[in-house]
Structure formats: C-alpha cells, structure tokens
Design an enzyme around this catalytic site. Structure first.
Site, PDB file in Angstrom:
ATOM      1  N   TYR A   1       5.843   1.501  11.437  1.00 50.04           N
ATOM      2  CA  TYR A   1       5.440   2.524  10.460  1.00 50.04           C
ATOM      3  C   TYR A   1       5.805   3.935  10.917  1.00 50.04           C
ATOM      4  O   TYR A   1       5.704   4.891  10.151  1.00 50.04           O
ATOM      5  CB  TYR A   1       3.934   2.425  10.151  1.00 50.04           C
ATOM      6  CG  TYR A   1       3.493   1.062   9.650  1.00 50.04           C
ATOM      7  CD1 TYR A   1       4.435   0.137   9.200  1.00 50.04           C
ATOM      8  CD2 TYR A   1       2.160   0.682   9.636  1.00 50.04           C
ATOM      9  CE1 TYR A   1       4.059  -1.127   8.768  1.00 50.04           C
ATOM     10  CE2 TYR A   1       1.774  -0.577   9.191  1.00 50.04           C
ATOM     11  CZ  TYR A   1       2.733  -1.473   8.773  1.00 50.04           C
ATOM     12  OH  TYR A   1       2.362  -2.721   8.332  1.00 50.04           O
TER      13      TYR A   1
ATOM     14  N   SER B   1     -13.096   6.103  -2.472  1.00 54.53           N
ATOM     15  CA  SER B   1     -13.553   5.175  -3.519  1.00 54.53           C
ATOM     16  C   SER B   1     -13.183   3.730  -3.158  1.00 54.53           C
ATOM     17  O   SER B   1     -13.944   2.797  -3.446  1.00 54.53           O
ATOM     18  CB  SER B   1     -13.041   5.584  -4.902  1.00 54.53           C
ATOM     19  OG  SER B   1     -11.664   5.365  -4.979  1.00 54.53           O
TER      20      SER B   1
HETATM   21  N1  LIG Z   1       1.954  -7.169   8.088  1.00 54.96           N
HETATM   22  C1  LIG Z   1       2.851  -6.805   7.195  1.00 54.96           C
HETATM   23  O1  LIG Z   1       3.969  -7.318   7.172  1.00 54.96           O
HETATM   24  C2  LIG Z   1       2.514  -5.769   6.213  1.00 54.96           C
HETATM   25  C3  LIG Z   1       1.358  -5.048   6.365  1.00 54.96           C
HETATM   26  N2  LIG Z   1       1.014  -4.087   5.446  1.00 54.96           N
HETATM   27  C4  LIG Z   1      -0.266  -3.379   5.675  1.00 54.96           C
HETATM   28  O2  LIG Z   1      -1.049  -3.438   4.489  1.00 54.96           O
HETATM   29  C5  LIG Z   1      -1.388  -2.116   4.070  1.00 54.96           C
HETATM   30  C6  LIG Z   1      -1.537  -2.040   2.578  1.00 54.96           C
HETATM   31  O3  LIG Z   1      -0.392  -2.540   1.917  1.00 54.96           O
HETATM   32  P1  LIG Z   1       0.558  -1.661   0.967  1.00 54.96           P
HETATM   33  O4  LIG Z   1       1.868  -2.327   0.928  1.00 54.96           O
HETATM   34  O5  LIG Z   1       0.510  -0.282   1.378  1.00 54.96           O
HETATM   35  O6  LIG Z   1      -0.040  -1.895  -0.472  1.00 54.96           O
HETATM   36  P2  LIG Z   1      -1.449  -1.681  -1.230  1.00 54.96           P
HETATM   37  O7  LIG Z   1      -1.625  -2.911  -2.043  1.00 54.96           O
HETATM   38  O8  LIG Z   1      -2.505  -1.250  -0.324  1.00 54.96           O
HETATM   39  O9  LIG Z   1      -1.092  -0.541  -2.262  1.00 54.96           O
HETATM   40  C7  LIG Z   1      -0.829   0.772  -1.888  1.00 54.96           C
HETATM   41  C8  LIG Z   1      -0.465   1.534  -3.159  1.00 54.96           C
HETATM   42  O10 LIG Z   1      -1.589   1.595  -4.034  1.00 54.96           O
HETATM   43  C9  LIG Z   1      -1.910   2.937  -4.311  1.00 54.96           C
HETATM   44  N3  LIG Z   1      -3.388   3.026  -4.372  1.00 54.96           N
HETATM   45  C10 LIG Z   1      -4.276   2.925  -3.354  1.00 54.96           C
HETATM   46  N4  LIG Z   1      -5.540   3.052  -3.800  1.00 54.96           N
HETATM   47  C11 LIG Z   1      -5.460   3.231  -5.136  1.00 54.96           C
HETATM   48  C12 LIG Z   1      -6.421   3.422  -6.149  1.00 54.96           C
HETATM   49  N5  LIG Z   1      -7.716   3.467  -5.879  1.00 54.96           N
HETATM   50  N6  LIG Z   1      -5.982   3.582  -7.433  1.00 54.96           N
HETATM   51  C13 LIG Z   1      -4.659   3.549  -7.708  1.00 54.96           C
HETATM   52  N7  LIG Z   1      -3.696   3.367  -6.781  1.00 54.96           N
HETATM   53  C14 LIG Z   1      -4.085   3.204  -5.509  1.00 54.96           C
HETATM   54  C15 LIG Z   1      -1.316   3.743  -3.172  1.00 54.96           C
HETATM   55  O11 LIG Z   1      -0.956   5.052  -3.598  1.00 54.96           O
HETATM   56  P3  LIG Z   1      -1.474   6.393  -2.845  1.00 54.96           P
HETATM   57  O12 LIG Z   1      -1.167   6.261  -1.393  1.00 54.96           O
HETATM   58  O13 LIG Z   1      -0.677   7.440  -3.531  1.00 54.96           O
HETATM   59  O14 LIG Z   1      -2.931   6.493  -3.148  1.00 54.96           O
HETATM   60  C16 LIG Z   1      -0.043   2.939  -2.881  1.00 54.96           C
HETATM   61  O15 LIG Z   1       0.963   3.266  -3.796  1.00 54.96           O
HETATM   62  C17 LIG Z   1      -0.218  -1.285   4.622  1.00 54.96           C
HETATM   63  O16 LIG Z   1      -0.507   0.107   4.656  1.00 54.96           O
HETATM   64  C18 LIG Z   1      -0.030  -1.898   5.982  1.00 54.96           C
HETATM   65  O17 LIG Z   1      -1.004  -1.413   6.868  1.00 54.96           O
HETATM   66  C19 LIG Z   1       1.798  -3.842   4.362  1.00 54.96           C
HETATM   67  C20 LIG Z   1       2.989  -4.514   4.180  1.00 54.96           C
HETATM   68  C21 LIG Z   1       3.438  -5.537   5.087  1.00 54.96           C
HETATM   69  O1  LIG Z   2       7.712  -5.365   1.976  1.00 55.04           O
HETATM   70  C1  LIG Z   2       8.602  -4.655   2.323  1.00 55.04           C
HETATM   71  O2  LIG Z   2       9.566  -4.420   1.594  1.00 55.04           O
HETATM   72  C2  LIG Z   2       8.558  -4.059   3.611  1.00 55.04           C
HETATM   73  O3  LIG Z   2       9.466  -3.392   4.002  1.00 55.04           O
HETATM   74  C3  LIG Z   2       7.359  -4.282   4.443  1.00 55.04           C
HETATM   75  O4  LIG Z   2       6.688  -5.424   4.128  1.00 55.04           O
HETATM   76  C4  LIG Z   2       7.728  -4.288   5.884  1.00 55.04           C
HETATM   77  O5  LIG Z   2       8.605  -5.346   6.094  1.00 55.04           O
HETATM   78  C5  LIG Z   2       6.544  -4.478   6.736  1.00 55.04           C
HETATM   79  O6  LIG Z   2       6.505  -5.390   7.489  1.00 55.04           O
HETATM   80  C6  LIG Z   2       5.448  -3.531   6.630  1.00 55.04           C
HETATM   81  O7  LIG Z   2       4.379  -3.945   7.431  1.00 55.04           O
END
Ligand SMILES: NC(=O)C1=CN([C@@H]2O[C@H](COP(=O)(O)OP(=O)(O)OC[C@H]3O[C@@H](n4cnc5c(N)ncnc54)[C@H](OP(=O)(O)O)[C@@H]3O)[C@@H](O)[C@H]2O)C=CC1
Ligand SMILES: O=C(O)C(=O)[C@@H](O)[C@H](O)C(=O)CO
Length: 272
Positions: free
Chosen positions: A50, A238
C-alpha cells in the site's frame, strides 16, 4: 465484538472491526489512522504494497494513541522474490515503518512459484522469535491452507479474502470455521458497489442507518472480521457505529440471496 483464536502456542485477540489502508494516499495515511483510532477501531489493516506504512507508522507513534490497544496488520507482497531473505527484508522494512507488527499475512499465495509453504515456514520463524504476535494468510484457497497445515502443522490465524454480499464465500467460510481460522473480509463494501443494491437500501431505510452500516453489520453477524476503507473521517466514524441495531433473520436471509460470485478486486487465480 472480537474473536480469540489459537495459532501455535499463542492466543491473540483480533478485533472483528477494523479499517483498511489500501489506496489511502501516503499524504493522507497519518490522518486516516488518527481518525480511525479516534473513531474506536482497534484493528488497522496495512501492507507493504500500500506504500503508506511510513505515514501510518507516524500516526501510531502519536503520544495520544495507545499502541498497545491496537492490532496492526502488515502483509508480505512477494512479487520480486519469496526467498527467506526477501521475507525477512520485507518484514524488517514494514516493522521499521510501523514500529511493530501484530499480525503478519502472506498477501497472495502465488501458487505458480511453488514457494508459499517455505514463506509460511519463515513466518513461523518470525512468530517464534517473538517479532510478530500472530501470522496468517490472505487470498488462500482451502487446498492451499491444507498444504500449510499438512506440511508445517501450523494453522493460519486468519485468511483475509474478498467477501461482500455479491461474493459471500460460503464454502470457504465453513472450511475456516472447521479449522478455527478467522475469516477476514477485504473489499467488504464491494468497493462501494453493493451500497446501491435495492435490498441493502431497503434494510438501511428500515433501520434508519446507511447502506454501509447494514453491510458492515451483516459481516459482523456472520462472524467475519471486516476492514472497510474510507479516507473520510465522517465515513470512518459512521462505518464504526454499527452496534446500535441488529439485522433480523429475514434481513440476513434477504442479503444471503444477493450472492452472485462477483469479484471487484483481483481474483486469486489472476495474481501470480
Ligand atoms: N488482502 C488483500 O488482498 C486485499 C486487502 N484489502 C484490504 O481491505 C480494505 C478494504 O477494501 P477496499 O478494496 O478498500 O474496499 P471497500 O469495500 O472497503 O470499499 C472502499 C470504497 O468504499 C467507499 N466507502 C467507504 N465507506 C463508505 C460509506 N460509508 N459510504 C459510501 N462509500 C463508502 C470508499 O470511499 P472513500 O474512501 O472515498 O470514503 C472506497 O471507495 C483495504 O483498504 C485493504 O486494507 C483490499 C484489497 C485486497
Ligand atoms: O484488486 C485489485 O485490483 C488490487 O490491486 C488489490 O486487490 C491488490 O492486489 C491487493 O492485494 C490489495 O491488498
């Protein structure tokens, strides 16, 4: 809400609700971590990939943050090399940035490299040396986890996988439950895509809460650990305010019907 699970000889409490740092720009990560902790989260989901661990670590060193009350996760990326030295170097860099790491995950199994069991052995070494409290995996299948268990005798504490109402992972969750592995949901809001679903919106209206609160509550009632990401303080707050209402059986059943196998992130088969 929290869950205690066993890994090796060590028991570690992993809070069910945390927040994620993927795609949080480095210049916002310090503020997001401060706001998240202020909002009451006790689990911070980071990763080397990240590229914001230095900034997140700055927040974790603030005097008014009780670091000992938090579980901070980092993950080994392993795209360049998965040799023992590469794992240790990567761990060192994340540890230096964050100050310390509580939970360390193999980010992706990358099965075509054939090294994930060896990576796991290095993780066990780090855990046994007391450098990290707990170890787990991410994006692993049932078969890949069984290889880790069969070849090392060590069960991962956590498997962090994409999971939301459109990708419910029922079989994998059942497997985790059987082996006392915590299911941790990444992209728990389906990256925002599930928040306009009519069923979710209707349930939110019935409780007078937001669609995101309904989805996070659904995860918690299923027994998942959940790590929604937001870089906005108001949403961080929230999204954590989910303990004042409960989804009924019919509402849980209605959300169960939404499963359609849709990935919004990379599917494990596509990440080598
Ligand atoms: N292990 C892995 O391979 C992976 C791990 N992850 C982990 O999972 C976490 C979360 O996943 P992520 O892919 O970010 O997706 P999420 O499902 O958490 O969605 C994030 C999105 O939702 C928006 N959002 C958040 N809260 C709200 C709300 N209350 N109302 C409307 N929109 C909202 C955010 O916008 P905004 O920021 O503008 O509020 C952002 O665009 C990552 O940050 C990471 O730590 C993610 C992908 C892969
Ligand atoms: O989903 C994707 O497209 C990503 O790039 C991420 O999932 C990324 O691979 C990741 O592992 C974030 O944790």
């Amino acid at each position: 809400m929290s869950k205690t699970l066993a890994t090796g000889r060590i028991r570690v409490m992993i809070p069910a609700l945390g927040f994620g740092l993927y795609k949080v720009p480095p210049n916002k990560a310090e503020e997001v971590v401060v706001e998240g902790v202020k909002a009451g989260y006790r689990l911070v989901d980071g990763a080397e990939f990240y590229a914001n661990e230095v900034e997140a670590g700055r927040a974790l060193r603030h005097d008014d943050i009780d670091r000992s009350s938090l579980i901070v996760t980092s993950k080994f990326w392993g795209e360049e090399s998965q040799d023992r030295d590469a794992v240790l170097a990567s761990f060192d860099a994340s540890e230096r940035a964050l100050g310390s790491i509580d939970l360390y995950l193999i980010h992706w199994p990358r099965p075509e490299r054939g090294q994930f069991v060896d990576v796991w052995r290095t993780f066990i070494e780090l855990r046994d040396a007391g450098r990290v409290r707990a170890i787990g995996v991410s994006n692993f299948s049932e078969e890949q986890i069984m290889r880790l268990i069969d070849e090392t005798g060590e069960v991962p504490l956590v498997n962090q996988v994409e999971l939301h109402p459109y990708l419910q992972q029922a079989e994998l969750r059942a497997f985790h439950a059987e082996h006392d592995i915590l299911t941790q949901a990444w992209s728990p809001l389906g990256r925002g895509n599930v928040l306009t679903d009519p069923t979710i919106v209707q349930i939110a209206d019935a409780h007078g809460v937001s669609p995101a609160q309904v989805v996070i509550r659904w995860h918690l009632q299923l027994g998942n650990s959940v790590i929604p990401k937001s870089e906005r303080a108001e949403r961080l707050r929230s999204n954590a305010d989910v303990y004042g209402f409960e989804l009924g059986d019919a509402q849980m059943a209605a959300i169960a019907e939404l499963d359609r196998g849709t990935h919004y992130g990379t599917a494990p088969a596509d990440r080598q």
